[in-house]
Design a protein around this motif. Structure first.
Motif, PDB file in Angstrom:
ATOM      1  N   THR A  78       0.961  -1.240  -0.051  1.00 50.38           N
ATOM      2  CA  THR A  78       0.016   0.182  -0.066  1.00 50.38           C
ATOM      3  C   THR A  78       0.928   1.285   0.214  1.00 50.38           C
ATOM      4  OG1 THR A  78      -1.645  -1.131   1.082  1.00 50.38           O
ATOM      5  CG2 THR A  78      -2.063   1.230   0.982  1.00 50.38           C
ATOM      6  N   ALA A  79       2.055   1.315   0.802  1.00 47.27           N
ATOM      7  CA  ALA A  79       2.814   2.414   0.852  1.00 47.27           C
ATOM      8  C   ALA A  79       3.333   2.804  -0.605  1.00 47.27           C
ATOM      9  CB  ALA A  79       4.084   1.972   1.760  1.00 47.27           C
ATOM     10  N   VAL A  80       3.742   1.807  -1.470  1.00 44.21           N
ATOM     11  CA  VAL A  80       4.136   2.158  -2.974  1.00 44.21           C
ATOM     12  C   VAL A  80       2.814   2.703  -3.619  1.00 44.21           C
ATOM     13  CG1 VAL A  80       4.976   1.150  -4.819  1.00 44.21           C
ATOM     14  CG2 VAL A  80       5.943   0.500  -2.824  1.00 44.21           C
ATOM     15  N   ALA A  81       1.802   2.170  -3.556  1.00 47.91           N
ATOM     16  CA  ALA A  81       0.552   2.268  -4.208  1.00 47.91           C
ATOM     17  C   ALA A  81       0.335   3.893  -3.966  1.00 47.91           C
ATOM     18  CB  ALA A  81      -0.553   1.683  -4.107  1.00 47.91           C
ATOM     19  N   ASP A  82       0.171   4.364  -2.425  1.00 47.68           N
ATOM     20  CA  ASP A  82      -0.210   5.572  -1.992  1.00 47.68           C
ATOM     21  C   ASP A  82       0.835   6.382  -2.537  1.00 47.68           C
ATOM     22  OD1 ASP A  82      -1.572   7.286  -0.521  1.00 47.68           O
ATOM     23  OD2 ASP A  82      -0.506   6.846   1.323  1.00 47.68           O
ATOM     24  N   VAL A  83       1.897   6.432  -2.574  1.00 48.22           N
ATOM     25  CA  VAL A  83       2.917   7.444  -2.696  1.00 48.22           C
ATOM     26  C   VAL A  83       2.985   7.472  -4.484  1.00 48.22           C
ATOM     27  CG1 VAL A  83       5.622   7.704  -3.188  1.00 48.22           C
ATOM     28  CG2 VAL A  83       4.807   6.955  -0.949  1.00 48.22           C
ATOM     29  N   TYR A  84       2.873   6.596  -5.191  1.00 49.17           N
ATOM     30  CA  TYR A  84       2.530   6.591  -6.654  1.00 49.17           C
ATOM     31  C   TYR A  84       1.517   7.504  -6.838  1.00 49.17           C
ATOM     32  CZ  TYR A  84       1.428   5.861 -11.535  1.00 49.17           C
ATOM     33  OH  TYR A  84       1.238   6.089 -12.935  1.00 49.17           O
ATOM     34  N   ASP A  85       0.175   7.498  -6.306  1.00 48.00           N
ATOM     35  CA  ASP A  85      -0.828   8.068  -6.578  1.00 48.00           C
ATOM     36  C   ASP A  85      -0.850   9.573  -6.077  1.00 48.00           C
ATOM     37  OD1 ASP A  85      -3.597   7.709  -7.909  1.00 48.00           O
ATOM     38  OD2 ASP A  85      -4.206   8.727  -6.175  1.00 48.00           O
ATOM     39  N   ALA A  86      -0.213   9.719  -4.792  1.00 47.66           N
ATOM     40  CA  ALA A  86      -0.266  11.052  -4.523  1.00 47.66           C
ATOM     41  C   ALA A  86       0.759  11.991  -5.181  1.00 47.66           C
ATOM     42  CB  ALA A  86       0.302  11.024  -2.863  1.00 47.66           C
ATOM     43  N   LEU A  87       1.728  11.369  -5.764  1.00 50.34           N
ATOM     44  CA  LEU A  87       2.750  12.185  -6.470  1.00 50.34           C
ATOM     45  C   LEU A  87       2.182  12.429  -7.934  1.00 50.34           C
ATOM     46  CD1 LEU A  87       6.386  10.529  -5.525  1.00 50.34           C
ATOM     47  CD2 LEU A  87       5.317  12.773  -4.689  1.00 50.34           C
ATOM     48  N   ARG A  88       1.484  11.754  -8.354  1.00 47.37           N
ATOM     49  CA  ARG A  88       0.740  11.778  -9.702  1.00 47.37           C
ATOM     50  C   ARG A  88      -0.414  12.796  -9.530  1.00 47.37           C
ATOM     51  NH1 ARG A  88       0.752   8.260 -14.025  1.00 47.37           N
ATOM     52  NH2 ARG A  88      -0.063  10.414 -14.924  1.00 47.37           N
ATOM     53  N   SER A  89      -1.006  12.954  -8.423  1.00 42.12           N
ATOM     54  CA  SER A  89      -2.321  14.034  -8.333  1.00 42.12           C
ATOM     55  C   SER A  89      -1.804  15.401  -7.901  1.00 42.12           C
ATOM     56  CB  SER A  89      -3.138  13.110  -7.063  1.00 42.12           C
ATOM     57  OG  SER A  89      -3.318  11.809  -7.420  1.00 42.12           O
ATOM     58  N   ARG A  90      -2.882  15.996  -8.271  1.00 39.71           N
ATOM     59  CA  ARG A  90      -2.888  17.608  -7.839  1.00 39.71           C
ATOM     60  C   ARG A  90      -3.212  17.720  -6.422  1.00 39.71           C
ATOM     61  NH1 ARG A  90      -2.586  21.908 -11.226  1.00 39.71           N
ATOM     62  NH2 ARG A  90      -3.221  20.464 -12.990  1.00 39.71           N
TER      63      ARG A  90
END
Length: 562
Positions: free
Chosen positions: A496-508
Motif C-alpha cells: 500500500t505504501a508504494v501504491a499510495d506514494v505513486y498516486d499522491a505524487l501523480r495527483s494535484r
C-alpha cells in the motif's frame, strides 16, 4: 502240508502272517508285507515283536500259549488286525494274523452314509433351501419341506416347472432335459412372490432311466434389498442436491446426477476414488485466510463426529475443487450409515453449493466497507478517486508478486482503508491549502493510530487495521508511527505504501502540482531498500505502465458525496 498251506494263503490275496508257537514268523503274504512295509521273504524268521511290535506280539502269543484267549482283535489306523490260533494234534501250533481291510471300508462307508443322512436332514429342515429328486421327465420323486409352499401342495408326481412362473417353464424344462443348468425362478406363493436360484444336476443314467437332483436357495430378501436399493438410487438420481456415498474404507460407491453436474466428474470417473479428489489442499485454505490449525481441526472434527455412533453427523463449510480446477465453497453435510448391528456400512456426503450465496454476501460486505471509507472521503474533496485507484494498484502489485487471488482481492478492498483515521483530524489541518508546519504534521501523523483504533478487533477487517497503522512505515525503519523496519512491516502495508506514494505524487493537491509518470517511477525506484520494500519495487517496475493506465482511466470517475 505246511508248504501247501502257505501257497493257499498266498493265493488268497489276503493280508495275513503266520507265527509259530515260539514267536518266529514263518510266512507273510505280499499284501501284509505292503501294509507292514517289509519284504515278505525277509520277514520269515523274524521275531513276532520285530514284525508287529511288542504290544501286538504279546497279545498274539497270549492266544497261542493259553486256551483262555483263543482269538483277539485290535483296531489300527487302516482297519482291524485279528489273531487266531492254529490247533494241532499235540496242541497249538501257532497263530494266523490277518488285517481285515473290508471291515475298515465298511465302517468308512457307514460313517459317510451317516454324515450324508445328517446333511440331508439339515437340508430337509431348512425352509430357505429347496431340494427335489426328479425322474428323467422332470417329475418329482422326492422333495423336502420347502417345496410344499412353492407347489401349493404336495410336489410328488408333479413336474418341477409347475413351481415357477409360466414364462419360466420352458427355461427350467430345457435345463432338466440337458441334466445341467442354473435358473432364476420367480415363484408366486400364497402370500408373496419368492425368488430362487436353482441348480440341476444329473445323478447318472442306465437303461434309459435318469435321476436328477434340483436344489436351490431362496434369494427373496436379496432381491428385495436390491430392488429397494434401486428405488433409493433412482430417488437420489432425481435429488436436486449433490450426493456422494462411500464404503467404510472411503471408496466412492455412488454419486448422483447433481454431483456430476456440480463437480464435472462422471459417475464412472468417480467410482472407486476417494472424496479427497475434491479437496484442493491446505494451501488453498491458507490463501483464503484459514490457518493450518483451523484446517486440521475442521477435518479431524468432522471425522470424530461422523465415526462416533452417538453422533454420526457433521455439518460445516469446506472448499472443494471441481474437475476443471475451479473452486467451490460448499456447506457439507456428512452422515454415517449404520446397519441394524451397529456396524458402519457407508458414509454419505451432501455438498450444498454456496458460491452464489457467498458472492452476494461478499458484495454486501464490500459495499459496507466502501460506505465506511466514504466517511473519510466526504471530508477531502480532492481524494475521492484516490481510494479507487489505490485498490486497483494494490491488486496489480499483489498479482505481480505472485500472491493468491484471495490475498489480492483483500488488498484491493482493504488498502482503501489506509487513511480512514483522517476522520479524527481537524479540518484546519486536513483541508489546509498549504504545506503543514511541524506541529500540524505531527497531528496529521496520528491518523495512522486513529485508523487502527477504528478497525482493530474486528476479524474481517484485520488487514485493513494493519494497513491503516503501518502504511507510512519505511523499509529502513525511519517511518511512523512505530519505526518498524524490513519485514517487520506487514506485507499489505508495504504494498500500500508504494501504491499510495505513486498516486499522491501523480495527483494535484492544494499545496502541489502533479508529477509526470516517468518522474514518479524514478522516485520510487530510487527509494528501493530505503523507503520501500525492494520486492515490491521490483514488482512495481514490471507493472507501472498498468498503474499509469488505471490513473488515466479514473480521472473522470464521478464520486457521489452524500
Amino acid at each position: 502240508m505246511e508248504e501247501l498251506l502257505m501257497r493257499a494263503l498266498s493265493a488268497s490275496g489276503e493280508p495275513v502272517a503266520v507265527i509259530r508257537r515260539d514267536g518266529s514268523v514263518v510266512f507273510v503274504s505280499d499284501p501284509m508285507g505292503a501294509y507292514l512295509k517289509v519284504d515278505p521273504l525277509r520277514a520269515r524268521g523274524m521275531r513276532c515283536e520285530e514284525l508287529f511290535g511288542e504290544d501286538l506280539c504279546s497279545l498274539a502269543m497270549c492266544a497261542v500259549r493259553s486256551a483262555s484267549c483263543p482269538a483277539f482283535g485290535v483296531s489300527s489306523r487302516d482297519g482291524r488286525l485279528e489273531c487266531r490260533i492254529i490247533p494241532g494234534e499235540d496242541g497249538i501250533l501257532g497263530a494266523v494274523v490277518r488285517l481285515n481291510v473290508r471291515d475298515r471300508a465298511f465302517r468308512r462307508a457307514m460313517r459317510d452314509l451317516a454324515f450324508q443322512r445328517r446333511l440331508t436332514g439339515l437340508v430337509e429342515q431348512d425352509p430357505g433351501t429347496l431340494m427335489l429328486v426328479l425322474d428323467g421327465d422332470g417329475r418329482v420323486l422326492r422333495a423336502n419341506g420347502a417345496a410344499g409352499d412353492l407347489f401349493r401342495g404336495s410336489p410328488v408326481g408333479r413336474y418341477a416347472w409347475e413351481m415357477g412362473s409360466p414364462h419360466q417353464a420352458a427355461t427350467l424344462r430345457e435345463a432338466i432335459s440337458k441334466g445341467d443348468g442354473t435358473v432364476h425362478l420367480t415363484c408366486p406363493t400364497r402370500d408373496r412372490v419368492r425368488h430362487l436360484v436353482v441348480r440341476i444336476r444329473s445323478m447318472g443314467s442306465g437303461d434309459g432311466a435318469r435321476t436328477l437332483v434340483l436344489w436351490g436357495h431362496d434369494v427373496t430378501e436379496l432381491i428385495q434389498a436390491r430392488d429397494e436399493a434401486d428405488v433409493f438410487r433412482s430417488a437420489l438420481d432425481q435429488f436436486s442436491q449433490s450426493v456422494c456415498i462411500t464404503n467404510p474404507l472411503g471408496a466412492i460407491t455412488y454419486v448422483n446426477r447433481a454431483f456430476e453436474e456440480m463437480y464435472g466428474y462422471t459417475q464412472q470417473e468417480a467410482l472407486g476414488k476417494n472424496p479427497r479428489i475434491l479437496n484442493p489442499g491446505l494451501q488453498v485454505y491458507l490463501d483464503h485466510g484459514i490457518s493450518q490449525e483451523d484446517y486440521r481441526r475442521r477435518f479431524q472434527g468432522m471425522w470424530d463426529m461422523v465415526l462416533d455412533p452417538s453422533v454420526g453427523r457433521w455439518e460445516g463449510e469446506v472448499i472443494n475443487r471441481r474437475k476443471d480446477g475451479s473452486l467451490v465453497w460448499v456447506q457439507l453435510i456428512v452422515s454415517a450409515i449404520r446397519g441394524r448391528d451397529g456396524d458402519l456400512k457407508a458414509i454419505m456426503g451432501i455438498p450444498v453449493d454456496l458460491t452464489a450465496q457467498r458472492e452476494r454476501a461478499e458484495q454486501l460486505l464490500l459495499e459496507a466497507y466502501r460506505a465506511i471509507v466514504l466517511i473519510g472521503e466526504m471530508r477531502d474533496e480532492e481524494t475521492g478517486e484516490h481510494l479507487i485507484r489505490i485498490g486497483s494498484y494494490c491488486r496489480i502489485l499483489g498479482e505481480a508478486m505472485g500472491l493468491s487471488d484471495r490475498v489480492c482481492r483483500d488488498l484491493e478492498i482493504f488498502s482503501q482503508f489506509h487513511d480512514i483515521g483522517k476522520v479524527g483530524i481537524p479540518d484546519s489541518i486536513l483541508l489546509a491549502p498549504r504545506k503543514l508546519d511541524p506541529h500540524e504534521f505531527e497531528l496529521m501523523k496520528r491518523h495512522t493510530i486513529m485508523g487502527y483504533q477504528i478497525l482493530k478487533g474486528k476479524g474481517s477487517l484485520a488487514m485493513g487495521a494493519e494497513i491503516a497503522l503501518n502504511h507510512h512505515e519505511r523499509w529502513d525503519g525511519s517511518g511512523y508511527p512505530q519505526g518498524l523496519e524490513g519485514e517487520r512491516i506487514p506485507l499489505s502495508a508495504r504494498i500500500t505504501a508504494v501504491a499510495d506514494v505513486y498516486d499522491a505524487l501523480r495527483s494535484r493537491r492544494p499545496y502541489k502540482e502533479p508529477i509526470e509518470h516517468r518522474e514518479v517511477v524514478d522516485y520510487i525506484l530510487r527509494g528501493s531498500g530505503s523507503q520501500f520494500d525492494p520486492r515490491v519495487v521490483e514488482a512495481f517496475n514490471a507493472v507501472h505502465l498498468e498503474m499509469a493506465e488505471v490513473f488515466r482511466l479514473t480521472q473522470s470517475i464521478p464520486v457521489e458525496r452524500g
